[in-house]
Design an enzyme around this catalytic site. Sequence first.
Site, PDB file in Angstrom:
ATOM      1  N   HIS A   1       0.751  -1.435   0.091  1.00 43.99           N
ATOM      2  CA  HIS A   1      -0.136   0.084   0.074  1.00 43.99           C
ATOM      3  C   HIS A   1       1.102   1.165  -0.477  1.00 43.99           C
ATOM      4  O   HIS A   1       0.128   2.075  -0.414  1.00 43.99           O
ATOM      5  CB  HIS A   1      -0.581   0.128   1.293  1.00 43.99           C
ATOM      6  CG  HIS A   1      -1.785  -1.283   1.002  1.00 43.99           C
ATOM      7  ND1 HIS A   1      -2.889  -0.717   0.723  1.00 43.99           N
ATOM      8  CD2 HIS A   1      -1.681  -1.798   1.485  1.00 43.99           C
ATOM      9  CE1 HIS A   1      -3.720  -1.730   0.321  1.00 43.99           C
ATOM     10  NE2 HIS A   1      -3.246  -2.464   0.961  1.00 43.99           N
TER      11      HIS A   1
ATOM     12  N   HIS B   1      -6.466  -2.878  10.756  1.00 44.65           N
ATOM     13  CA  HIS B   1      -5.970  -4.047   9.931  1.00 44.65           C
ATOM     14  C   HIS B   1      -4.628  -4.020  10.206  1.00 44.65           C
ATOM     15  O   HIS B   1      -4.032  -5.267  11.106  1.00 44.65           O
ATOM     16  CB  HIS B   1      -6.148  -3.631   8.484  1.00 44.65           C
ATOM     17  CG  HIS B   1      -5.008  -4.634   7.831  1.00 44.65           C
ATOM     18  ND1 HIS B   1      -5.463  -6.120   7.161  1.00 44.65           N
ATOM     19  CD2 HIS B   1      -4.079  -4.425   6.954  1.00 44.65           C
ATOM     20  CE1 HIS B   1      -3.933  -6.456   6.657  1.00 44.65           C
ATOM     21  NE2 HIS B   1      -3.353  -5.749   7.051  1.00 44.65           N
TER      22      HIS B   1
ATOM     23  N   GLU C   1     -11.655  -2.827  -0.266  1.00 46.00           N
ATOM     24  CA  GLU C   1     -10.625  -4.326  -0.458  1.00 46.00           C
ATOM     25  C   GLU C   1     -11.845  -5.652   0.128  1.00 46.00           C
ATOM     26  O   GLU C   1     -12.608  -6.260  -0.004  1.00 46.00           O
ATOM     27  CB  GLU C   1      -9.803  -4.753   0.543  1.00 46.00           C
ATOM     28  CG  GLU C   1     -10.007  -5.455   2.206  1.00 46.00           C
ATOM     29  CD  GLU C   1      -9.654  -5.870   2.691  1.00 46.00           C
ATOM     30  OE1 GLU C   1      -9.408  -7.522   1.906  1.00 46.00           O
ATOM     31  OE2 GLU C   1      -9.609  -6.080   3.933  1.00 46.00           O
TER      32      GLU C   1
END
EC number: 3.1.27.-
Lengths: 591, 658
Positions: A73, A157, A203
Amino acid sequence: MPEIRVTPLGAGQDVGRSCILVSIAGKNVMLDCGMHMGFNDDRRFPDFSYITRNGRLTDFLDCVIISHFHLDHCGALPYFSEMVGYDGPIYMTHPTQAICPILLEDYRKIAVDKKGEANFFTSQMIKDCMKKVVAVHLHQTVQVDDELEIKAYYAGHVLGAAMFQIKVGSESVVYTGDYNMTPDRHLGAAWIDRCRPNLLITESTYATTIRDSKRCRERDFLKKVHEAVEHGGKVLIPVFALGRAQELCILLETFWERMNLKAPIYFSTGLTEKANHYYKLFITWTNQKIRKTFVQRNMFEFKHIKAFDRAFADNPGPMVVFATPGMLHAGQSLQIFRKWAGNEKNMGTVGHKILSGQRKLEMEGRQVLEVKMQVEYMSFSAHADAKGIMQLVGQAEPESVLLVHGEAKKMEFLKQKIEQEFRVNCYMPANGETVTLPTSPSIPVGISLGLLKREMAQGLLPDAKKPRLLHGTLIMKDSNFRLVSSEQALKELGLAEHQLRFTCRVHLHDPRKEQETAMRVYSHLKSVLKDHCVQHLPDGSVTVESILIQAAAHSEDPGTKVLLVSWTYQDEELGSYLTSLLKKGLPQAPS
Amino acid sequence: MKLYCLSGHPTLPCNVLKFKSTTIMLDCGLDMTSTLNFLPLPLVQSPRLSNLPGWSLKDGNAFLDKELKECSGHVFVDSVPEFCLPETELIDLSTVDVILISNYHCMMALPYITEHTGFSGTVYATEPTVQIGRLLMEELVNFIERVPKAQSASLWKNKDIQRLLPSPLKDAVEVSTWRRCYTMQEVNSALSKIQLVGYSQKIELFGAVQVTPLSSGYALGSSNWIIQSHYEKVSYVSGSSLLTTHPQPMDQASLKNSDVLILTGLTQIPTANPDGMVGEFCSNLALTVRNGGNVLVPCYPSGVIYDLLECLYQYIDSAGLSNIPFYFISPVANSSLEFSQIFAEWLCHNKQTKVYLPEPPFPHAELIQTNKLKHYPSLHGDFSSDFRQPCVVFTGHPSLRFGDVVHFMELWGKSSLNTVIFTEPDFSYLEALAPYQPLAMKCIYCPIDTRLNFIQVSKLLKEVQPLHVVCPEQYTQPPPAQSHRMDLMIDCQPPAMSYRRAEVLALPFKRRYEKIEIMPELADALVPMEIKPGISLATVSAVLHTKDNKHILQPPPRPAQPTGGKKRKRATEDIPDCKVLKPLLSGSIPVEQFVQTLEKHGFSDIKVEDTAKGHIVLLQEAETLIQIEEDSTHIICDNDEMLRVRLRDLVLKFLQKF
C-alpha cells in the site's frame, strides 16, 4: 453531468500494488501507492504514466492518501514522489507516518543491498518523501483545499490502518484500505458511521470466505505449538515484523503464563523489537482492553518473549522463534528454516513452496534441502471476510460499491451478493479500466430565514397532507446563491411590483335589495368554502380571503344585480373559481 | 441567541449557549477556591490542627466554636471541604443537549451536572482530556475519602450568622449551594456520558449546528470549540496558550470570521512570565537542596508537572543534583506518567518526532528508569521505607487543604531550611498557607500559567477579527490589585460584552439565512434570467421537505392530468387551494405595443384614453376596460372566463415574474 471516475492502477482484480485513482467533482485523488510482491520488474510499481503523460503529477493530483504501512500500500511512494516527481500533500495517520519509512528502508535494503538492484530509491529519497506527509487524526476533517476534505476512520487491520472518506460538497467516496471487522487480540474492529457515500471502494481479499471464529483458529494454533514444544520440537513462526507478530506474541505470552510453560520464546531482533515499542507508544490505536489496562500492564512488554540471538538456533531442547520475513524467502527466517527443516519434531508455518506440499527444496548453491519438519499454514491476517465486508457496506450505506484488492473470481461472487442484498451497483474494474458513475449532487443555497419560517409555520397547519409549494426567487450573483421571497427579491433589486387586478361582472337574477343579495352571496359562499375565510364586511361587501365581492344594482334591469368580483393575479385560481361558482346562481333562499 | 453564565470564575467557566434549536453547555468548571475557607484534612492526626482554638463572636458568644477554628488571626471552617458549584437555578439543566469540554481542568463539576440535574445529553471531549480529567477526579475523591471527617458544619452557613463572621467567610458567595465532593461512582457514571472527539472533527448536533474542537495549545488534548451553522459562527476560546510547551500548538486560523468569540481562561497571573518562573523554580529548588533542605511542590498530577520534570531533567546534572531523590506522590502518579507517553498525536511537533523514532516523548521516562524520579500512590507504604532527605516532593493538592501535601506542610513547616514552591496559579498562596501559620519554612511563589496574557489576546483578536467579543467581567477592567494597569484588560473594538455569574446575555447577532438544498431535478428545471450584469434570477416553486433540521427543495408534483371530458366539471368542483401562490409581477406595459398585440390577436374596436396616471384601453365590443398605469394593470370585464384569460396572458407577456 457530474460524475465520479475510478481507475485502479494496481489492486484491480488483484492483490498487491494497491493504487487507485479517483476523480470526484473535479478533484483528483490517488489512494495508496503500493508495490507488488510478485514482481521484480517494472510491474512491481503502478504505471504512473497513466495519470498524465505530459504534465507534472503535482499539477494533476490534489492529494495522495496512504491507508496503512504495508508495502503493498505504500511501497512505491518514494519512487512516485521522488523519482517520478510529486510534491503535493500525502496524507496518512500518525502511526503509519512513524512506521512507513522504516519498512520502506527495510525494503530498499533488501532490494539494493541484497539483490543488488540499481536505479532504486535511496534512503535520502525516503526521507524527502516523508517530508511531504501530513499526519491526520482519526475523525479529523482535513481540508485539503477549500472544497476537498478527507476524514480517517479506524480500520483495525494493522496499527494505524485507516479508511478514508473523500468528500467534495455533497459527493463522497469511501476507500477502506485493508480492514478487519472483528477485534483481535491487539486491535479493535473497523468502524464507520452511516455516511452514505456515492461510492464505497472496498478491499475483497476474503470475498468468498466466511472464516471460522478467531477463537477456534487461536486454539488450533496454540494446540499445535504446544504439542510441538511438548515433544521437544522447535517451532519456527515466520512473520512480518509489524502486525500479526504482536498479536501472536500476546497470544503465546498469555498462554505460556496460564499453562506455566517454560520453553523459551524468542523474537528475532532489530526491527521487531522496535516494532513492539511503536505499539507501546501508540497504544491508543489498539483495542479497548489493552488501552484500559496498559497502566497496570502494558501488553507489549512481554515477560516470556526474549530477543533472539543467531546462536540460540543450535540450542538443544524445545523453543519457539518468531522470525522475519514472513514469506520465508530470505533473512533470518530462512536461515532458521534451513537449520530445522530436517527434523520431523520441529514445526514451521507458511512458505509458499513448502505449503504446496513440496518436500524437497533446491536452495542456492544447488543444495537440496529435504523438509521433514511439520508444516502448518495458519492465516491470521486481519482482513474482513465476506460477512465483514457485507457488514461494512451495511454500515456505510453507499449508493454503489467498487471492489479492489482481491481475485477476480472471488470478486464476482461477492459482487453478486452485494448487488442482491443491497440493491446497489457493484463494480470490479481491472487495472487501467475506468469506472464512471454519474452523480447528481444537490445544490446548496441560502434561504432567507423569513421565507423559510413562513413556510414552516404554514407547513404545520392541519391540512399539511397535500404537498405545499414554496414560492421564492433565487438570486444568483457570482457563486453566491440565495433564495428569498419574491417581495424581498424585488426590493433588493430596486424593482417595483406591478399589480395585476381583475374585476369581473357577474349578473345575478335577484330582485331583492343589494344588501340582501350580498347577504345571500355570503351565506352561499360560507357554506361552500368551508376551509376559507369568508367575511361579510360592514359596508355590505363580502370577502373571500383577499377577494372582494360587491353587489350593485343593474342600471337598466331592477330584477338583476351585478356582482363585482375583484382579485389580484396572486389569487388567480380562487378568483376564477368564484366567478364560475357565482355564475351558476345562488340557491333559493328559504322563504 | 443567548448565553447563560453559570460560573463567576473566569478560568473555571460554565456557560450555556442557546443557539438555533440547541442548548449547549460550554465547560463545566468547579470553583475549588471555596476550600480555602476550610481547615486542612491531615492524613495523620495533627495535634496542632486539632488544638486550634474555637472562634467566638466579639461579645464572647462561643456557640460557633465547634464549627469555626481560629489560626493566626484567620477563621476556618472545621468540616469536610466543600466546592462552589456552577449556578443550577438560572436555566433548567435537564434541557442541556450537549456539554463541550475544553480541557481537563474545566470538567471538574461534571458529576454534579450530569448526575443531579436530569441531564440526559452527551458530553464531548478529547481522549487526553477524558483520561487526565478522570485522573484529576480520582485523585480528588481519593484525597477526600481517605480521611473521613465526622464533622459536617452547616450552622455558619445560616445567612444571619454568616453576616457576623470575619472576612473572607462573611463575603463568600452562595454558601448554601456549596457541596461536598462527589463519589467515584458518580465520576464513573459522568464519564460514561462522554463521547470522544478529535481535533477538527465536525460533529453534527441534530442537523442544526456543527461543533468542532480545535487545538488550544494549553494542555494535552485541550480544545477551543467552534459552534457554527452555515451562516453563523461562534468561537469558544477557553484556556489557550501560544507558548511552546508539550501540547500541540494552538489552531488560530480556524477561529477567523467568527460572529461572536467567547473568551475565557486567560492567564491568572498576567504579570508573570512563565519562562522566568521556571528558571526561578529551578534555582530556588537547587539552593534549598544544596543547603540540606527539602523542597515541597504542591501540584496537580498532570500538566505543568511534565514541563517541570523536563526542565529538571536538563537541569539536575549541571546543578549537581543528580543524587537528590525526586518523589511524585499521588494516587494517580503512575497513571499520569504513563498516560503522558501515549498521546503522541496530541503533542507538539518535537515530541511527536521522538515517538516516531520510537522513543518516549517525555524524558521523565528516563528519570524513572534511572531511579532519579520515584512515584508513589501515597506516603504510606513503600514511600516511608524509601524516603530520604533532602529531597524534592511533588504532591497535591495545590490548595493545601487535602492530599499528602498537608502532611509535608506539617512535617517541614517548622524548619527554615525547607522551601515550599508554589507553581500552580489556581490558589492564592497566602490564603493557602494561612492555616499553617506561623511558618518557618521558606515560601516561594513561582506561578506558571501558560495561558494567554493580554498582549497575546489583543494580537489574537487582531488576527482572527471576530465581530463581537464576550468575556467574563474580570477581563474588562484591570485586576483590583493593579488598578492602574490599563494594559491588563481586554481592549477591542467594539468593546467586549462582559458577563458575571448568574447573568443572561443576549448575543448580538441576527440570523438571516439558512442552508437549503435544491434537488438536481429541480435545479435543472429552473430558468435563470439575467436581470442586471452578473445577477441572475430564477423563480422557484418547489416542495419544501424538512427532516432532522435539514431542508430540501424538491420539484413540485406534476399536476394530475385532467382527462378531456371531465375537465370542465372538475374546474368548478375542486375548490382551489388558496395557498398556492402565484409569483409577483414586475415591469410596466407599453401601451402602444400592447394595443398592437391586442390587434394581432384579433381584438378590434380598441380605444385608448389617457388618464392622469396612465391609460385606459377600451375594448368596446367586449365591454372590457383595461386600466394601465406604471405599476398596475386592472382588467375589468364581464364574466367571460375565456376572454379574461386571453387578456391576462397578453398582459403577462410584458411582465417579469418573481
